[in-house]
Scaffold this motif. Structure first.
Motif: not given
Lengths: 519, 323
Positions: B51, B69, B71, B101-102
């Protein structure tokens, strides 16, 4: 051990065969043959102009007679150039011989791609805005996003068209034959394709002059780059035997003068007011909320101001601004609270939750997002590769690109008008579980820009090359669909309506094409 | 025989490193100084996780709140076969899943590239009682096993290029300690993307992308017996050519991706179950260019299958360990 050596040899052989093919990569238009027009369109000087009132609005002095010492000196200059051509110069001649309208269009696409980068945020989470008065400071001017690009292609193509119509007018009027017709040595050594088209003023020079001059408005950081292309084209054209210096000088001056008319229009076409202010952006959201609808908001972090929210007020080429608002603006999308909207959002989620490889491919092919030449550029690329096969004269190339790119610019205007009139949220805003297969553009959803651009482009291109009409429309449908299956747009409201609006815009271009004297 | 019994407990260590963006799976077996014994087949399963939050656009280091993040999870099968004790055949193939993640970008997943290697140990020499030198040559071939999208960085599961790799490894063992150095050249074939045109530092009107080649080097050192390996690794990778990601642009497969990373690996060979071993490790990108600053962890289990012709379970190059 022998077995081992044998297997090693086999592996090495397979590897070498596999990699034996050269790593050299050739662009699809690198090796095209020289432009050899099926028809030189000698009467194009009478075709309908876009902005100029007359083809001779700007005077071009009569050329000197071909039997005078001045002209003979110019012929000698061409002979000198022909005698000392380097391989590099020959390659440049070959490059430009495919057509200067094509090459300048490719250069435009390159510049659009180069400058199509959203600015990076400031420390405080706001975003800097490119400034035309300080174009080299970060972020450089322009940020050639889709509406900006559509307008840039539109202005370049329309100005090139008017400039070439004027050029053809003077060519026929003065009827000075090309150097290869006036001198047997030049004729013997000429690399240029020989036609009956008079060379005064030079069409390449007119194109170079008008394009370079328009760059001052459209891509001010690239003036030096384009002027280098102008010099390259001048040397290539003269040394190919296609024109003498006075053909060039008269042509470049004419092109630059005609550009001034288009640049003056561009400075007053409302583009400078398209960015707006924080208060104006806020009022768009407030007005939408007041209608009981969920207003669009930026899905970026930090939130980015909407892309050119007042681009819908830019003055179009093919119709007037009232037509944008009163005739071409589509009706409203389903209410954001309606079951219909919920259903359409679910449809988007269905496509994106488990994308197929084929869908990923379609999304990627048509994405045309940041760092690319945008959807109008993609349609220019499609058009260019088909135009090459048609053996159009340069003036017809310019005319067809003008029709296409005026339609694309006007499609951008109509689309942006709808986007900010309705301020409709993206699927991912209504359902954050929707993950997109390419970047979400930073402007409202309704109607789809890709669909509008594609509907307009396919319509006018289908008129220009009727045998490809079905193929263009299939491409446009795929481009529109790519936005649904990529999670960027709703199908029924954004893509389908966008296609219809685009086709309507395209029909205005057809109306012009039917009456411009070229058919 | 005691020597054979101890040697049995060795097997090929295979360690995944996910360093480059999130994509590149690298079986360390092709870069270490351990050989399978003749006719033994070692197979294993590995899990890797990498990540990054920060990345470099050219030399500009930044984060991106629209990605959060990034990953990658990697599940791979790999193995090694001893054609002879001096010539091994290695293979590996991972399944990769990526996500951010976003932001709104969809993750990607799929079977990535098949890697095949031939590893040859032409020279192994004992000097005195405590020192062994060995030299290795490795040839590798890797190619995509599925039509995954390479032009979907930073969430692509790989770069979709077919590669040829040449590597020289030098190893020295002194008592229970060792050091291994290797140098690698990777030739990467052109890739085809699902676009008709793209911009690098100029416009390209083609769907073919010239992938720059890569030079890399590795140094690893630590403790090595036939029960344990504990080592530290330093990796250097340099793409020869390619271009920088411009400010706020998307990454592209032919970017100039460079990095250095530091990591550790552990390996344990079970005494009670001969042939069974566990591996684990981690690494961190110290500095990079056009890559994410990845933190990576991995773990795996391997087992040596003996064939009828097998004489010993496994070996590495070190004759000392066999004493």
């Amino acid at each position: 051990m022998k077995k081992i050596i044998f297997s090693l040899l086999i592996t090495a052989t397979i590897a070498f065969v596999y990699f034996g093919c050269s790593k050299d990569i050739h662009g699809r238009t690198d090796e095209l043959p020289a432009l050899n027009p099926a028809n030189i369109d000698i009467d194009a000087g009478s075709w309908k102009l876009v902005l100029l009132s007359r083809p001779d609005s700007f005077a071009v002095a009569a050329p000197a007679a071909t039997n005078l010492p001045g002209y003979i000196g110019e012929l000698n200059e061409v002979k000198g150039l022909q005698a000392n051509l380097s391989d590099d110069e020959k390659a440049k001649i070959k490059y430009w011989s495919v057509g200067a309208v094509l090459r300048f269009n490719e250069i435009m696409r390159e510049l659009v791609a180069k400058h199509n980068l959203p600015p990076y945020q400031n420390e405080d989470g706001t975003y800097p805005i490119p400034s035309g008065s300080n174009p080299f400071a970060y972020p450089q001017f322009p940020f050639s996003n889709p509406p900006y690009a559509a307008r840039a292609y539109g202005y370049i193509s329309a100005s090139q068209y008017d400039a070439l119509v004027a050029c053809w007018y003077y060519k026929k009027l003065y009827n000075r034959a090309a150097p290869y017709k006036n001198d047997s040595t030049i004729n013997a050594n000429a690399i240029a394709v020989k036609t009956d088209l008079p060379s005064y003023p030079s069409e390449q020079a007119v194109l170079a002059g008008v394009t370079a001059e328009m760059m001052k408005m459209l891509f001010p950081t690239e003036i030096a780059y384009v002027n280098a292309k102008v010099e390259e084209l001048q040397l290539a054209t003269m040394s190919s035997g296609a024109c003498v210096r006075s053909d060039w000088v008269a042509g470049e001056a004419l092109g630059r003068q005609i550009a001034s008319v288009f640049a003056a229009r561009g400075r007053a076409d409302n583009t400078s007011k398209a960015v707006g202010s924080q208060a104006q952006w806020d009022s768009l959201a407030t007005a939408t909320a007041a209608k009981g609808e969920i207003p669009w908001h930026s899905l970026e972090t930090p939130a980015r101001p909407p892309m050119l929210p007042f681009f819908g007020n830019v003055k179009p080429f093919l119709f007037d601004s009232l037509t944008v608002k009163n005739v071409l603006r589509p009706g409203p999308p389903p209410s954001t609270g309606s079951d219909e909207m919920k259903k359409q959002t679910e449809e988007v989620y269905g496509y994106t939750s488990n994308p197929t490889a084929e869908n990923l491919k379609i999304v990627q092919f048509w994405a045309d997002g940041a760092g690319t030449f945008t959807p109008p550029g993609h349609w220019d690329a499609i058009a260019a590769e088909d135009f090459v096969k048609q053996n159009f004269s340069e003036v017809r190339w310019a005319r067809n690109f003008a029709l296409l790119n005026m339609a694309e610019m006007d499609a951008a205007i109509v689309c942006w008008d709808a986007k900010y009139f309705y301020f409709n949220p993206r699927p991912s805003q209504l359902n954050p579980a929707i993950k997109t297969l390419t970047g979400v553009p930073n402007f409202p959803s309704y109607i789809s820009g890709h669909s509008t651009f594609s509907g307009a482009a396919a319509t006018i291109l289908g008129h220009i090359i009727p045998e490809r009409a079905d193929a263009y429309m299939a491409m446009a449908e795929e481009a529109a669909k790519s936005r649904l299956i990529g999670g960027i747009h709703y199908n029924a409201s954004d893509c389908k309506v966008g296609m219809d609006v685009g086709k309507n815009v395209g029909n205005y271009a057809i109306q012009r094409a039917l009456t411009d004297g070229a058919e | 025989m005691r020597i054979t019994e101890r040697a049995k407990k060795y097997m090929v260590a295979a360690v995944l490193v996910i360093a480059l963006q999130t994509q590149i799976a690298k079986a360390q077996t092709d870069a270490d100084a351990i050989m399978m014994a003749k006719s033994n087949l070692c197979v294993g399963a590995m899990y890797g996780h990498s990540s990054w939050k920060n990345y470099w656009e050219g030399t500009f280091k930044r984060d991106n709140q629209n990605l959060g993040t990034v990953s990658a999870k990697m599940y791979s099968v790999m193995g090694a076969y001893g054609i002879t004790s001096k010539l091994n055949f290695l293979f590996g193939a991972p399944y990769v899943q990526t996500k951010a993640s976003r932001g709104t970008l969809h993750g990607a997943e799929g079977i990535q590239d098949l890697s095949l290697w031939l590893k040859w140990m032409p020279l192994e020499k004992t000097i005195g009682k405590k020192t062994v030198y060995a030299i290795y040559g490795v040839g590798g071939f890797s190619t995509p096993l599925s039509n995954y999208e390479g032009d979907y960085l930073p969430l692509a599961i790989g770069l979709h290029s077919t590669n040829l790799t040449g590597r020289v490894i030098a190893d020295i063992q002194h008592g229970d300690f060792f050091a291994t150095a290797s140098g690698t050249y990777t030739y990467r074939n052109n890739i085809t993307i699902n676009r008709d045109a793209y911009y690098t530092t100029s416009m390209h009107y083609t769907n073919k992308v010239d992938m720059p080649n890569v030079v890399s080097a590795q140094f690893r050192t630590g403790y090595r017996t036939n029960r344990w390996i504990a080592e530290a690794l330093f990796d250097y990778s340099n793409t020869i050519g390619g271009f920088d990601i411009r400010k706020n642009d998307m990454p592209f497969p032919s970017n100039n991706m460079d990095w250095t990373s530091l990591g550790v690996n552990l390996k344990y060979n079970f005494k009670s179950v001969p042939g069974l071993s566990l591996v684990g490790g981690g690494s961190y990108v110290l500095h990079g260019r056009n890559v994410g600053q990845s933190t990576m962890f991995n773990g795996g289990v391997f087992y040596i299958l003996r064939t009828s012709k097998s004489k010993s379970v496994a070996s590495h190059s070190c004759k000392l360990c066999a004493k």
